[in-house]
Design a protein around this motif. Structure first.
Motif, PDB file in Angstrom:
ATOM      1  N   ILE A 151       0.108   9.165   9.175  1.00  0.00           N
ATOM      2  CA  ILE A 151       0.417   7.836   9.971  1.00  0.00           C
ATOM      3  C   ILE A 151       0.118   8.080  11.439  1.00  0.00           C
ATOM      4  O   ILE A 151      -0.702   7.116  11.828  1.00  0.00           O
ATOM      5  CB  ILE A 151       2.047   7.501   9.805  1.00  0.00           C
ATOM      6  N   GLU A 152       0.549   9.077  12.132  1.00  0.00           N
ATOM      7  CA  GLU A 152       0.262   9.254  13.438  1.00  0.00           C
ATOM      8  C   GLU A 152      -1.294   9.533  13.577  1.00  0.00           C
ATOM      9  O   GLU A 152      -1.862   8.972  14.931  1.00  0.00           O
ATOM     10  CB  GLU A 152       1.199  10.089  14.082  1.00  0.00           C
ATOM     11  N   GLY A 153      -1.788  10.220  12.784  1.00  0.00           N
ATOM     12  CA  GLY A 153      -3.363  10.556  12.993  1.00  0.00           C
ATOM     13  C   GLY A 153      -4.091   9.443  12.390  1.00  0.00           C
ATOM     14  O   GLY A 153      -5.215   9.778  12.648  1.00  0.00           O
ATOM     15  N   GLN A 154      -3.635   8.635  11.850  1.00  0.00           N
ATOM     16  CA  GLN A 154      -4.462   7.571  11.111  1.00  0.00           C
ATOM     17  C   GLN A 154      -5.655   8.008  10.384  1.00  0.00           C
ATOM     18  O   GLN A 154      -6.645   7.687  10.479  1.00  0.00           O
ATOM     19  CB  GLN A 154      -5.004   6.512  12.270  1.00  0.00           C
ATOM     20  N   ILE A 155      -5.304   8.977   9.409  1.00  0.00           N
ATOM     21  CA  ILE A 155      -6.166   9.547   8.454  1.00  0.00           C
ATOM     22  C   ILE A 155      -5.632   9.162   7.096  1.00  0.00           C
ATOM     23  O   ILE A 155      -4.500   8.927   6.773  1.00  0.00           O
ATOM     24  CB  ILE A 155      -6.350  11.049   8.677  1.00  0.00           C
ATOM     25  N   SER A 156      -6.609   9.466   6.062  1.00  0.00           N
ATOM     26  CA  SER A 156      -6.157   9.119   4.722  1.00  0.00           C
ATOM     27  C   SER A 156      -5.804  10.455   4.003  1.00  0.00           C
ATOM     28  O   SER A 156      -5.021  10.282   2.836  1.00  0.00           O
ATOM     29  CB  SER A 156      -7.424   8.478   3.935  1.00  0.00           C
ATOM     30  N   SER A 157      -6.244  11.781   4.260  1.00  0.00           N
ATOM     31  CA  SER A 157      -5.788  12.671   3.554  1.00  0.00           C
ATOM     32  C   SER A 157      -5.784  14.149   4.565  1.00  0.00           C
ATOM     33  O   SER A 157      -6.516  13.983   5.649  1.00  0.00           O
ATOM     34  CB  SER A 157      -6.773  13.018   2.547  1.00  0.00           C
ATOM     35  N   ILE A 158      -5.296  14.896   3.841  1.00  0.00           N
ATOM     36  CA  ILE A 158      -5.037  16.383   4.658  1.00  0.00           C
ATOM     37  C   ILE A 158      -5.341  17.506   3.842  1.00  0.00           C
ATOM     38  O   ILE A 158      -4.602  17.724   2.807  1.00  0.00           O
ATOM     39  CB  ILE A 158      -3.537  16.506   5.358  1.00  0.00           C
ATOM     40  N   PRO A 159      -6.278  18.401   4.277  1.00  0.00           N
ATOM     41  CA  PRO A 159      -6.556  19.716   3.365  1.00  0.00           C
ATOM     42  C   PRO A 159      -5.217  20.524   3.327  1.00  0.00           C
ATOM     43  O   PRO A 159      -4.662  20.807   4.341  1.00  0.00           O
ATOM     44  CB  PRO A 159      -7.730  20.234   3.896  1.00  0.00           C
ATOM     45  N   ILE A 160      -4.888  21.107   2.459  1.00  0.00           N
ATOM     46  CA  ILE A 160      -3.792  22.003   2.257  1.00  0.00           C
ATOM     47  C   ILE A 160      -4.212  23.361   2.108  1.00  0.00           C
ATOM     48  O   ILE A 160      -4.933  23.746   1.171  1.00  0.00           O
ATOM     49  CB  ILE A 160      -2.605  21.628   1.380  1.00  0.00           C
ATOM     50  N   LEU A 161      -4.102  24.420   2.981  1.00  0.00           N
ATOM     51  CA  LEU A 161      -4.426  25.736   3.042  1.00  0.00           C
ATOM     52  C   LEU A 161      -3.619  26.567   2.607  1.00  0.00           C
ATOM     53  O   LEU A 161      -2.300  26.774   2.767  1.00  0.00           O
ATOM     54  CB  LEU A 161      -5.101  26.142   4.250  1.00  0.00           C
ATOM     55  N   THR A 163       0.751  -1.004   0.043  1.00  0.00           N
ATOM     56  CA  THR A 163       0.114   0.072   0.102  1.00  0.00           C
ATOM     57  C   THR A 163       0.839   1.276  -0.208  1.00  0.00           C
ATOM     58  O   THR A 163       2.185   1.318   0.273  1.00  0.00           O
ATOM     59  CB  THR A 163      -0.881  -0.026   1.288  1.00  0.00           C
ATOM     60  N   ALA A 164       0.128   2.407  -0.322  1.00  0.00           N
ATOM     61  CA  ALA A 164       0.957   3.745  -0.233  1.00  0.00           C
ATOM     62  C   ALA A 164       1.350   3.931   1.118  1.00  0.00           C
ATOM     63  O   ALA A 164       2.678   4.531   1.571  1.00  0.00           O
ATOM     64  CB  ALA A 164      -0.110   4.792  -0.607  1.00  0.00           C
ATOM     65  N   SER A 165       0.637   3.543   2.128  1.00  0.00           N
ATOM     66  CA  SER A 165       1.223   3.626   3.567  1.00  0.00           C
ATOM     67  C   SER A 165       2.650   3.068   3.988  1.00  0.00           C
ATOM     68  O   SER A 165       3.544   3.531   4.567  1.00  0.00           O
ATOM     69  CB  SER A 165       0.174   2.983   4.724  1.00  0.00           C
ATOM     70  N   ASP A 166       2.695   1.927   3.017  1.00  0.00           N
ATOM     71  CA  ASP A 166       4.127   1.305   3.168  1.00  0.00           C
ATOM     72  C   ASP A 166       5.322   2.094   2.876  1.00  0.00           C
ATOM     73  O   ASP A 166       6.234   2.187   3.397  1.00  0.00           O
ATOM     74  CB  ASP A 166       4.175  -0.184   2.319  1.00  0.00           C
ATOM     75  N   PHE A 167       5.184   2.683   1.779  1.00  0.00           N
ATOM     76  CA  PHE A 167       6.146   3.736   1.164  1.00  0.00           C
ATOM     77  C   PHE A 167       6.157   4.854   2.014  1.00  0.00           C
ATOM     78  O   PHE A 167       7.393   5.727   2.027  1.00  0.00           O
ATOM     79  CB  PHE A 167       5.654   4.156  -0.299  1.00  0.00           C
ATOM     80  N   ILE A 168       5.186   5.490   2.716  1.00  0.00           N
ATOM     81  CA  ILE A 168       5.445   6.482   3.595  1.00  0.00           C
ATOM     82  C   ILE A 168       6.344   6.078   4.869  1.00  0.00           C
ATOM     83  O   ILE A 168       7.180   6.642   5.196  1.00  0.00           O
ATOM     84  CB  ILE A 168       4.004   6.794   4.072  1.00  0.00           C
ATOM     85  N   ARG A 188      -2.678  10.095   1.268  1.00  0.00           N
ATOM     86  CA  ARG A 188      -1.547   8.703   1.327  1.00  0.00           C
ATOM     87  C   ARG A 188      -1.126   8.299  -0.142  1.00  0.00           C
ATOM     88  O   ARG A 188      -0.082   8.114  -0.316  1.00  0.00           O
ATOM     89  CB  ARG A 188      -2.001   7.697   2.050  1.00  0.00           C
ATOM     90  N   SER A 189      -2.219   8.238  -0.995  1.00  0.00           N
ATOM     91  CA  SER A 189      -1.923   7.565  -2.222  1.00  0.00           C
ATOM     92  C   SER A 189      -1.017   8.618  -2.984  1.00  0.00           C
ATOM     93  O   SER A 189      -0.349   7.915  -4.147  1.00  0.00           O
ATOM     94  CB  SER A 189      -3.186   7.329  -2.973  1.00  0.00           C
ATOM     95  N   ASP A 190      -0.848   9.779  -2.774  1.00  0.00           N
ATOM     96  CA  ASP A 190       0.008  10.730  -3.335  1.00  0.00           C
ATOM     97  C   ASP A 190       1.397  10.472  -3.090  1.00  0.00           C
ATOM     98  O   ASP A 190       2.303  11.097  -4.043  1.00  0.00           O
ATOM     99  CB  ASP A 190      -0.437  12.187  -2.999  1.00  0.00           C
ATOM    100  N   ILE A 191       1.781   9.703  -2.252  1.00  0.00           N
ATOM    101  CA  ILE A 191       3.261   9.458  -1.918  1.00  0.00           C
ATOM    102  C   ILE A 191       4.027   8.940  -3.277  1.00  0.00           C
ATOM    103  O   ILE A 191       5.020   9.270  -3.491  1.00  0.00           O
ATOM    104  CB  ILE A 191       3.432   8.581  -0.796  1.00  0.00           C
TER     105      ILE A 191
END
Length: 446
Positions: A338-348, A177-182, A360-363
């Protein structure tokens, strides 16, 4: 006060809203709806009572105006009214139309139960092999391939999850998964200034998977042993209900869809089943009969799903809405995922308005031109990361307002590139919340 959405659907370079509620003098700029070239909206608070706009009803002075009646409602966001109203175009011409008010009332518990039962009936009677496209590629990675090669393959194929094939035992042995690469990049960057290609070429995927469990033990301590999780899979005859519940209960994004003959002599990988495919199946089935599923017609602001900013629309979220600014480093985003166990973050941006989403998949986009080997994670800003991503995958950030229907959100996130919708204020583009596929299915199958 009652929140009212004014909508202009007839195009123009700039659109302004006038009315008795602003003294007929203030120009309220209407905003172009995300993804549309002709639809403008503006949401404002109005007190209960009659308010005038332009050209429709004759008042006591003989003037002709549009008239809107704003009513108080007992239910919080159920006071939502959708209407087309008169606005003035800067180009010099104006249109007039009759106002249509369509209050959307909150569903009763019984109506929600009826919708869920109908969904269960559909998913229980549908088989997993209905998710298999008529034509398409099915990929599996050799578990002994180098991490660098796997990284590039996932990037080139646009995949965030891939089954792993164990050649020695002739079986699907796991999922990459993408998480593995992170985790790989965070681990390697923790001990090196800049990664080299050789470091990723020396690590095989199978070796990384083994090392991953050791890292788990280092982080969690000796009290929690690094148990290897059993590979989950589905069969073509399994119901979509069982597949959806399997994904939800185990908090995974996809499972391999395998055909296993009785003698188990030749296990065949048919497809990868995921929630996006199931969401698309539901939307396709109910597209022309939404009256049978009133839950899908509800505005998402009325429903208990998603993660919201504090006190948006009079509601409090049980989870914290995590965001980052474009000037923040990539390392902060990866650790937060990883630490927040979330799949995405809005960038402002610096004003707090939404620019894009990092998931995560953007890695895998860092494989393009070996970007991961040319920058330190703590020196590459999110603005730089988003530039790399947007060159590869555009139209990946989808937005909605809290007044949009659940059905619209499901249609948007049925696209496997999207996976989550950011809820914004259409006037300021301030982030109000985020809704993921998992949020939707937790609501539907609760």
């Amino acid at each position: 006060m009652v929140l009212i959405t004014f909508t202009w659907r007839y195009g123009g370079s700039q659109v302004f809203l006038y009315g008795s509620f602003n003294g007929w003098t203030d120009q309220l700029l209407m905003n172009l709806v995300e993804g549309s070239a002709t639809v403008f909206q503006r949401i404002i608070d109005l007190p209960p009572g009659y308010h005038q706009e332009q050209l429709c009803v004759q008042d006591e002075y003989g003037a002709i105006n549009n008239l809107i009646l704003v009513k108080e409602s007992d239910s919080t966001p159920s006071a939502l009214l959708r209407e087309d109203t008169q606005s003035k175009l800067v180009s010099g011409f104006a249109r007039s139309m009759h106002l249509e008010l369509e209050p959307v009332m909150q569903l009763s518990a019984n109506e929600i139960d009826v919708s869920r039962r109908r969904l269960f009936m559909l998913l229980s009677s549908s088989r997993a092999d209905e998710l298999i496209p008529n034509s398409g590629k099915v990929f599996a990675l050799d578990s002994d391939v180098a991490v660098k090669q796997a990284f590039h393959i996932m990037y080139e194929q646009g995949l965030a999850v891939m089954p792993l094939w164990d050649e020695r035992n002739a079986m699907i042995s796991g999922m990459l998964t993408a998480s593995d690469f992170i985790l790989i990049l965070l681990k390697l960057h923790g001990s090196h200034s800049v990664l080299t290609n050789d470091e990723l070429e020396r690590h095989t995927v199978s070796a990384w998977k083994y090392r991953k469990f050791q890292l788990h033990a280092e982080v969690s301590g000796p009290m929690i042993p690094p148990n290897r999780r059993v590979l989950l899979q589905a069969g073509p005859d399994d119901s979509l209900k069982d597949v959806a519940l399997l994904l939800l209960h185990n908090k995974i994004s996809a499972v391999p869809l395998l055909h296993s003959p009785e003698d188990e002599s030749c296990v065949q990988l048919l497809h990868t089943a995921c929630l996006a495919g199931i969401s698309k199946h539901i939307c396709r089935h109910f597209r022309h009969s939404l009256e049978y599923l009133p839950l899908l017609q509800q505005p998402v602001g009325n429903l208990p799903l998603g993660t919201w900013a504090r006190e948006v629309g009079g509601r409090a979220s049980s989870r914290v809405l995590l965001t980052l600014y474009s000037r923040d480093p990539l390392s902060s985003a990866l650790k937060l995922l990883i630490e927040g166990q979330i799949s995405s973050i809005p960038i402002l941006d610096d004003d707090g308005a939404l620019i894009n989403v990092y998931s995560r998949s953007d890695i895998t986009s860092l494989a393009r031109g070996n970007v991961y080997a040319r920058f330190r994670l703590d020196q590459m800003t999110m603005a730089q990361v988003l530039e790399v991503i947007d060159e590869v995958s555009r139209d990946r950030c989808r937005t909605c307002t809290r007044f949009d229907s659940l059905y619209k959100i499901m249609e948007l996130i049925s696209d496997p590139i999207v996976r989550r919708i950011v809820v914004i204020d259409p006037n300021s583009r301030q982030v109000e919340g985020i809704i993921t596929l998992r949020d939707v299915f937790n609501l539907l199958l609760s």
